[in-house]
Design a protein around this motif. Structure first.
Motif, short mmCIF file in Angstrom:
data_model
loop_
_atom_site.label_atom_id
_atom_site.label_comp_id
_atom_site.label_asym_id
_atom_site.label_seq_id
_atom_site.Cartn_x
_atom_site.Cartn_y
_atom_site.Cartn_z
N PRO A 5 81.95 22.03 93.33
CA PRO A 5 82.86 23.06 93.18
C PRO A 5 84.37 22.62 93.00
O PRO A 5 85.18 22.97 92.28
N ASN A 6 84.74 21.36 93.42
CA ASN A 6 86.15 20.71 93.20
C ASN A 6 86.14 20.12 91.89
O ASN A 6 87.20 19.53 91.65
N ASN A 7 85.17 20.26 90.98
CA ASN A 7 85.37 19.89 89.75
C ASN A 7 85.16 21.19 88.73
O ASN A 7 84.75 20.87 87.54
N ALA A 8 85.08 22.28 89.37
CA ALA A 8 84.86 23.64 88.62
C ALA A 8 85.89 24.59 88.56
O ALA A 8 86.62 24.65 89.56
N THR A 9 85.67 25.30 87.72
CA THR A 9 86.65 26.70 87.64
C THR A 9 85.87 28.00 87.14
O THR A 9 85.04 27.68 86.35
N LEU A 10 85.84 28.72 88.16
CA LEU A 10 85.14 29.91 87.97
C LEU A 10 86.22 31.09 87.37
O LEU A 10 87.39 31.45 87.97
N VAL A 11 85.67 32.01 86.29
CA VAL A 11 86.75 32.81 85.74
C VAL A 11 85.99 34.17 85.76
O VAL A 11 84.74 34.24 85.21
N ILE A 12 86.52 35.25 86.23
CA ILE A 12 85.89 36.64 86.08
C ILE A 12 87.04 37.42 85.62
O ILE A 12 88.07 37.74 85.87
N VAL A 13 86.58 38.06 84.33
CA VAL A 13 87.53 39.09 83.83
C VAL A 13 86.79 40.40 83.54
O VAL A 13 85.51 40.02 82.89
N GLY A 14 87.11 41.74 83.77
CA GLY A 14 86.52 42.77 83.34
C GLY A 14 86.92 43.88 84.16
O GLY A 14 87.87 43.73 84.80
N ASP A 15 85.86 44.70 84.35
CA ASP A 15 85.96 46.17 85.05
C ASP A 15 85.81 45.87 86.48
O ASP A 15 84.79 46.29 86.96
N VAL A 16 86.47 45.11 87.37
CA VAL A 16 86.41 44.65 88.57
C VAL A 16 87.68 44.69 89.40
O VAL A 16 88.78 44.88 88.86
N ASP A 17 87.44 45.03 90.65
CA ASP A 17 88.50 44.84 91.66
C ASP A 17 88.72 43.49 92.07
O ASP A 17 87.82 42.94 92.39
N VAL A 18 90.17 42.91 92.01
CA VAL A 18 90.27 41.79 92.36
C VAL A 18 89.83 41.24 93.63
O VAL A 18 88.98 40.34 93.70
N ASP A 19 90.44 41.76 94.73
CA ASP A 19 89.80 41.42 96.00
C ASP A 19 88.15 41.45 96.35
O ASP A 19 87.79 40.55 96.63
N ASP A 20 87.77 42.60 95.62
CA ASP A 20 86.20 42.57 95.64
C ASP A 20 85.54 41.43 95.02
O ASP A 20 84.46 40.74 95.57
N ALA A 21 86.21 41.08 93.68
CA ALA A 21 85.64 39.79 92.96
C ALA A 21 85.62 38.49 93.72
O ALA A 21 84.60 37.95 93.75
N LEU A 22 86.92 38.44 94.35
CA LEU A 22 87.07 37.05 95.08
C LEU A 22 86.14 37.27 96.20
O LEU A 22 85.99 36.02 96.47
N ARG A 23 86.03 38.15 96.80
CA ARG A 23 84.89 38.25 98.06
C ARG A 23 83.73 37.88 97.67
O ARG A 23 83.15 36.98 98.16
N ARG A 24 83.40 38.30 96.63
CA ARG A 24 81.97 37.85 95.96
C ARG A 24 81.70 36.44 95.45
O ARG A 24 80.80 35.84 95.81
#
Lengths: 442, 431
Positions: A193-212
């Motif tokens: 994980p310390n060498n990775a980047t996760l990107v989420i873009v779209g029809d999502v709620d920011v807090d919910d997406a971060l929680r998931r």
């Protein structure tokens, strides 16, 4: 989200979080379609490979579609299609990345797939062997394309020491000899994980997406990253030339110069220079890099409109370390390559001597601004840009482009033309088709 | 897994007084507009003795109009960041570009000038002739193109417009004069077959008004749409080998003629093709030839129903030593599907995939424009995006089995292999 530190990046309404295990997460809500795109990026590419293991990054990418502890081998490739989604991955010199784009209610499934890929790849020996031949088939398919053959030769000549020397797919003999343990070891070293980047873009709620994201990735342990290869390319003193002679019908010319990395202040002036020479492509390799507006550009007018070339294409790619600026031409049927090269030399010498005109300068900047808009037309493309530039070093390299573009001056363009397009630092490649040996029924 | 609610398109369609059709769809994703226009002037209209005429016209048509020289046109488009693509299919010449929404009026006028008033300057004709010939020579060096063109020539023999080389040959292009390009444009391009899609950040009513201003004055009707004869299905299996020394990989093209777009079996064939060679990277073919046998980087099937019966084609790139094995595997998969059909879960997955992928397909302006254009061209209606899921869901296992039995017949397949001699390449044949 108690276990993560949070900071808000205002540009483009992107939220950035870093989980305790070092995983960087970007979330950008975008509600124009009922879709979400998830990209998981690893800061490892072919430049990080050691001698004897060329192509390992790309082969590992292939292996990461071969099943995990919790996604059986035969379910991997249908798992996202069931949601109408698409998936893919690519490996290049600085990065390896995986994506899914599907309806937004499949967000959990997409995150699950990427967390599995990060931590639980199987790497069965049988799959390693069957993928070995698939990748060699991919390499041989590339060898059918003369432009790709020439690109490999020119890049290898331009970099004699740096890891950008070898092609991302690797050298054939390494692909024939690498073992399952080579692949698995590489995977375990870099896919943390310390060498990775996760990107989420779209029809999502920011807090919910971060929680998931936290739910799926939070338990994956950080790792100790291997030392990176630190070899730098020595200064080049004098032109290098390569000539490929193979059966074919068409000749190609490629000119390449060492170019500034994306973080270098010269990068944006070079983008403008390239736009004036051969048309603006934008900076999204995934989406928009082809088919630039180029009919009024210097090289198009000097080479294509004079009938010497049937196409000309300039390429300045955003990279982590100094890579190449290249100009590739398809030589018109019947034209000697030397005539085309001389015409290109003349056009480039003029730009080195006096820069570009104010009209060219404004047109190039306007084209680049338009391309930045055009290449942000989907959740997939926007997510790509965030992850791509963060993996190169900083997402602000992307969000700062418009500002950097606004502050470039016409004198900057003349300076970078003189500094970078030096004949003594270039590599020239010719693909010269030769007659095929007799035989065949064609 | 449920799929998201599909919000649906709401396009506005207007017929102009000159017979042209304009379809506009307002979107607000970003500040850009995609223009996608076509006229019935595709390669199928090429005179038999002058193959490549439509393609040649497409390469010169944007090189000067009644109001703009080639240079002025290039500057006007480049200055707005616009790259106009002109292409030809069998039936149509198409014009596509994307511009900033603030530039849409000027760009529509430029595109209209290209379509309606090209002047074919003699110097530009000669320049493009040279680049068309270079492009033909490049194709002749590309095993995938060589295999596909040879397969189409086999499936559509006897001068059928789908079987001819769209770019022509170096000799045919060499013989086409400027007057032939002018005559082709005059004979085929006209308002009666013009379709203009305008999709993006411009209100639909305004888009129609702008299109009317740009195209409404075009009084030239042009020619009729191409009406190709029915294709004749193959009766026996044929195999053609085209040797291309110096290449590293062999490309296989394997296929049949199938159905025309209006055929009600279209949806069953679409689902069958998805299971056979599309779903999850190459469907059953990908699972066999790529995943289980490791023989190919790419293997897929494609299905292209058209005004006449289109091709159903399997394509793969393999090491030359694996060509026979790969063809045997294709035969086996087709035989199995013709004999047993597809499973209920395969059909359900294919339906979920195709209906669930519609929001992705219709996310971008370019995707919407292409979808609306195809729907209008085939007369499927402006609500086709709403109806398509129902049409797919109505297909039964028996429907798919029936089309598999009808069309997947290895003993009637046309097969072309283009690549190096089998013993010429080292590397890693399948073990």
């Amino acid at each position: 989200m108690s276990s993560a530190s949070l900071e808000l990046t205002e540009a483009g309404s992107v939220r950035r979080a870093v989980l305790n295990n070092g995983l960087t997460v970007f979330v950008r809500p975008m509600r124009t379609a009922p879709l979400a795109s998830v990209w998981c990026w690893y800061k490892v590419g072919s430049k990080d490979e050691r001698r004897g293991q060329t192509g390992v990054s790309h082969w590992v990418e292939h292996m990461n579609f071969k099943g995990t502890t919790n996604i059986p081998r035969d379910q991997v490739k249908g798992i996202i299609e069931q949601c109408g989604g698409s998936w893919n991955g690519y490996t290049w010199i600085d990065q390896t990345t995986y994506l899914e784009t599907a309806t937004a209610d499949a967000l959990d499934r997409m995150l699950f797939i990427e967390a599995e890929r990060m931590a639980n790849g199987l790497y069965h020996s049988d799959d390693v062997e069957s993928e070995r031949t698939v990748i060699i088939s991919e390499l041989q398919g590339g060898e059918n394309d003369p432009e790709q053959v020439l690109d490999t030769e020119v890049t290898a000549a331009a970099f004699k020491a740096h890891g950008y020397h070898h092609p991302t797919i690797g050298w054939l003999s390494d692909l024939q000899t690498m073992t399952r343990d080579d692949l698995y070891g590489y995977y375990r070293s870099w896919y943390v994980p310390n060498n990775a980047t996760l990107v989420i873009v779209g029809d999502v709620d920011v807090d919910d997406a971060l929680r998931r994201a936290e739910q799926h990735f939070g338990a994956i342990a950080a790792g100790v990253l291997p030392a990176r290869v630190r070899t730098r390319e020595p200064e080049q003193h004098g032109e290098r030339r390569v000539r490929v002679e193979r059966p074919g019908t068409t000749a190609y010319l490629k000119l390449a110069w060492p170019a500034p990395a994306a973080s270098n202040p010269d990068f944006v002036p070079m983008l403008v220079l390239d736009a004036a020479l051969s048309g603006a492509k934008g900076v999204n390799l995934w989406a928009s890099f082809r088919n630039p507006p180029q009919r009024s550009t210097r090289l198009y007018r000097a080479l294509v409109e004079k009938g010497l070339a049937s196409s000309v294409f300039g390429a300045l790619l955003p990279t982590a370390e100094p890579f190449l600026y290249s100009v590739t031409c398809t030589v018109s049927d019947g034209t000697p390559i030397a005539s085309l090269e001389a015409a290109a030399d003349e056009a480039l010498a003029a730009v080195r001597a006096v820069g570009i005109t104010p009209v060219e300068f404004e047109r190039a900047r306007h084209q680049l601004r338009a391309r930045l808009v055009f290449e942000s037309d989907s959740v997939t493309n926007i997510a790509h840009q965030i992850g791509y530039f963060h993996t190169l070093g900083d997402v602000d390299l992307y969000y700062g482009l418009e500002g950097r573009l606004a502050s470039v001056t016409i004198d900057d363009i003349a300076l970078v033309a003189r500094a970078y397009l030096s004949p003594a630092r270039r590599t020239v490649g010719w693909f010269q088709p030769v007659d095929a040996p007799a035989g065949g029924d064609r | 897994m449920t799929t998201a609610v599909h919000r649906g398109l709401s396009p506005l369609r207007r017929g102009l007084a000159n017979g042209a059709a304009v379809i506009a769809q307002h979107t607000t994703t970003h500040r850009a507009v995609t223009i996608h226009a076509s006229v019935a002037a595709g390669s199928g209209h090429d005179p038999d003795e002058a193959l490549g005429t439509a393609y040649f016209v497409a390469k010169v048509i944007d090189r000067g109009t009644a109001s703009h020289s080639a240079d002025a046109l290039g500057e006007a488009l480049d200055g707005r960041g616009v790259s106009l693509s002109v292409g030809v299919s069998r039936h149509l010449m198409t014009f596509t570009c994307t511009c900033l929404s603030e530039d849409v009026e000027e760009v529509l006028d430029l595109v209209a000038g290209v379509i309606t008033q090209p002047i074919f300057p003699p110097d530009q004709v000669e320049l493009r002739r040279s680049s068309v010939i270079t492009s033909i020579r490049q194709d002749e060096d590309n095993p995938a193109v060589v295999a596909t063109e040879a397969l189409m020539a086999t499936l559509y023999s006897g001068g059928h417009p789908y079987g001819r080389r769209a770019k022509g040959t170096a000799a045919s292009i060499q013989a086409i004069g400027r007057e032939a390009l002018v005559a082709f444009h005059r004979a085929h391009a006209g308002a009666s077959t013009l379709r203009v899609m305008i999709v993006g950040d411009v209100e639909a009513g305004k888009a129609v008004t702008l299109a009317d201003a740009a195209f409404g004055g075009w009084s030239h009707a042009g020619g009729a749409p191409l009406a190709p004869p029915p294709a004749t299905p193959g009766r026996t299996r044929t195999t053609q080998t085209i040797t291309m020394p110096g290449k590293a990989q062999s490309d296989i093209a394997y296929g049949f003629t199938s159905v025309a777009r209006p055929d009600p079996r279209y949806y069953a064939l679409t689902l069958m093709n998805t299971v056979l060679g599309q779903y999850a990277m190459g469907g059953r073919l990908g699972d066999s030839i790529r995943e289980r046998q490791g023989m190919a980087y790419y293997v897929l099937s494609g299905f292209d129903a058209n005004v006449a019966e289109g091709p159903l084609m399997v394509r793969a790139g393999v090491n030359p030593s694996n060509v026979a094995r790969a063809i045997t595997s294709i035969d086996e998969e087709l035989t199995r599907m013709a004999r047993d059909g597809v499973t209920a879960s395969e059909l359900a997955d294919a339906k979920s995939y195709l209906t669930g992928s519609m929001p992705r397909m219709l996310e971008t302006n370019g995707g919407i424009a292409a979808f609306l254009h195809a729907a209008d061209f085939f007369g499927l209606g402006l609500d086709f995006d709403q109806r398509l899921p129902g049409l797919l869901h109505a297909v039964t296992l028996d429907d798919v089995h029936e089309v598999a039995r009808t069309f997947l017949a290895p003993d009637r397949a046309a097969i072309v292999v283009a690549g190096p001699p089998p013993d010429a390449v080292g590397g890693e044949p399948h073990r």
